[in-house]
Design an enzyme around this catalytic site. Structure first.
Site, short mmCIF file in Angstrom:
data_model
loop_
_atom_site.label_atom_id
_atom_site.label_comp_id
_atom_site.label_asym_id
_atom_site.label_seq_id
_atom_site.Cartn_x
_atom_site.Cartn_y
_atom_site.Cartn_z
CD GLU A 93 40.42 6.72 38.70
OE1 GLU A 93 39.92 5.92 37.87
OE2 GLU A 93 40.29 7.95 38.61
CB CYS A 152 24.67 16.89 21.52
SG CYS A 152 24.41 15.53 22.68
#
Length: 190
Positions: A93, A152
């Site tokens: 991170e 998608c």
């Protein structure tokens, strides 16, 4: 990743950056590399920002719950104090660390340490995130990972924030707040 042969016997450090969108497998790849370093009997130290408590206060945990012990820290300078005799340093991170992180990574690499950094390359607005662009410029090796677009099914490289009313750049969350999207679906915002 290609590693140059070490003919002279001296220890050469490097900076590796693993980047991509949320849910692309960055932490999973970081954990994989660090575990392989441990198998090779290398001394490994792992750090994460103290503010990242999504899965665990101390462990680095991937979205599929693979974990490895780390030291949560407040700032990147602490890495210089705590790295000990490490051969390999992992940082997760990285986008949440302060602006000293690229310099800290440089100092470690100059000491002959292999530094592996993982983080988001873009924030939810599609802009470069934190110190990742600077780390990419300094990196010896770069791995860009992609997720799968939830709309998608194509390759996703954007982290879409589902709650558009909150404009804070740092908003810790998972699938409740974010989803991976391809460029087309990200910009359609539907």
């Amino acid at each position: 990743m290609f590693i140059e042969p070490n003919i002279s016997g001296e220890r050469r450090g490097s900076i590796e950056v693993i980047c991509g969108s949320m849910f692309s497998g960055k932490t999973e790849e970081l954990i994989r590399r660090l575990k392989r370093a441990k198998i090779a009997n290398l001394r490994v130290e792992i750090f994460k920002p103290k503010l990242d408590v999504r899965y665990d206060v101390q462990n680095i945990v991937s979205h599929d719950t693979n974990a490895i012990l780390s030291s949560p820290i407040d700032n990147s300078q602490t890495i210089l104090l705590l790295h000990g005799e490490a051969d390999v340093i992992g940082i997760d991170e990285a986008q949440f660390f302060d602006d000293q992180l690229p310099e800290v990574c440089d100092q470690l690499a100059l000491k002959g340490i292999r530094v592996i950094v993982a983080g988001l390359d873009m924030d939810f607005t599609g802009k470069p995130f934190g110190q990742i662009p600077f780390l990419l410029a300094k990196a010896d090796y770069i791995t860009k990972l992609h997720a799968i677009c939830v709309k998608c099914g194509h390759i996703a490289n954007y982290s879409y924030r589902r709650q558009q009313h909150n404009s804070a750049q740092f908003l810790l969350g998972e699938k409740d707040l974010y989803e991976p999207r391809c460029r087309k679906c990200y910009y359609e915002k539907a």
